[in-house]
Design a protein around this motif. Structure first.
Motif, short mmCIF file in Angstrom:
data_model
loop_
_atom_site.label_atom_id
_atom_site.label_comp_id
_atom_site.label_asym_id
_atom_site.label_seq_id
_atom_site.Cartn_x
_atom_site.Cartn_y
_atom_site.Cartn_z
N ASP A 60 -13.88 2.76 12.30
CA ASP A 60 -13.18 1.46 12.34
C ASP A 60 -13.99 0.37 11.65
O ASP A 60 -13.45 -0.42 10.87
CB ASP A 60 -12.88 1.05 13.79
CG ASP A 60 -11.80 1.89 14.44
OD1 ASP A 60 -11.05 2.57 13.71
OD2 ASP A 60 -11.71 1.87 15.68
N LEU A 90 -5.36 1.16 4.64
CA LEU A 90 -4.70 1.85 5.74
C LEU A 90 -4.68 1.02 7.02
O LEU A 90 -3.88 1.29 7.92
CB LEU A 90 -5.37 3.20 6.02
CG LEU A 90 -5.10 4.28 4.98
CD1 LEU A 90 -5.95 5.51 5.27
CD2 LEU A 90 -3.64 4.65 4.93
N LEU A 91 -5.53 0.01 7.10
CA LEU A 91 -5.51 -0.86 8.26
C LEU A 91 -4.20 -1.63 8.37
O LEU A 91 -3.82 -2.08 9.45
CB LEU A 91 -6.68 -1.85 8.21
CG LEU A 91 -8.06 -1.23 8.40
CD1 LEU A 91 -9.14 -2.25 8.09
CD2 LEU A 91 -8.21 -0.69 9.81
N LYS A 92 -3.50 -1.77 7.25
CA LYS A 92 -2.21 -2.47 7.23
C LYS A 92 -1.03 -1.52 7.34
O LYS A 92 0.11 -1.95 7.29
CB LYS A 92 -2.10 -3.29 5.94
CG LYS A 92 -3.14 -4.38 5.85
CD LYS A 92 -3.02 -5.12 4.55
CE LYS A 92 -4.12 -6.17 4.43
NZ LYS A 92 -4.11 -6.84 3.13
N GLY A 93 -1.28 -0.23 7.45
CA GLY A 93 -0.20 0.75 7.57
C GLY A 93 -0.26 1.77 6.45
O GLY A 93 -1.26 1.89 5.74
N SER A 94 0.80 2.52 6.30
CA SER A 94 0.87 3.57 5.30
C SER A 94 0.66 3.02 3.90
O SER A 94 1.06 1.89 3.60
CB SER A 94 2.23 4.27 5.35
OG SER A 94 2.38 4.94 6.57
N SER A 116 1.64 3.46 0.08
CA SER A 116 2.68 4.11 -0.72
C SER A 116 2.06 4.79 -1.92
O SER A 116 0.99 4.42 -2.39
CB SER A 116 3.72 3.09 -1.17
OG SER A 116 3.11 2.13 -2.00
#
Length: 68
Positions: A29, A39-43, A45
């Motif tokens: 972390d 990746l801390l903000k999500g997937s 693309s």
């Protein structure tokens, strides 16, 4: 790695490894925060390789028994 070099047995949820799990997750972390990992903000693309996606979906992506 010495006892299980191909990492066949996941020991992450065994009670005797609880402190190690906490320590390693904390380090990951912190590293992700320092490096501003997207990746801390999500997937993230992108274009995934179809074979990889299939293996990931059926849980064989990290398997040493994967077909050649």
């Amino acid at each position: 790695m010495e006892k299980d070099p191909i990492e066949k047995c996941n020991v992450a949820n065994l009670p005797e490894y609880a402190e190690v799990l906490i320590e390693l997750r904390s380090k990951v972390d912190a590293w992700m925060s320092r490096t501003k990992d997207p990746l801390l903000k999500g997937s993230v693309s992108g274009i995934a390789a179809p074979d990889w996606q299939e293996q990931f979906d059926n849980s064989t992506a990290y398997s040493y028994k994967r077909k050649p």
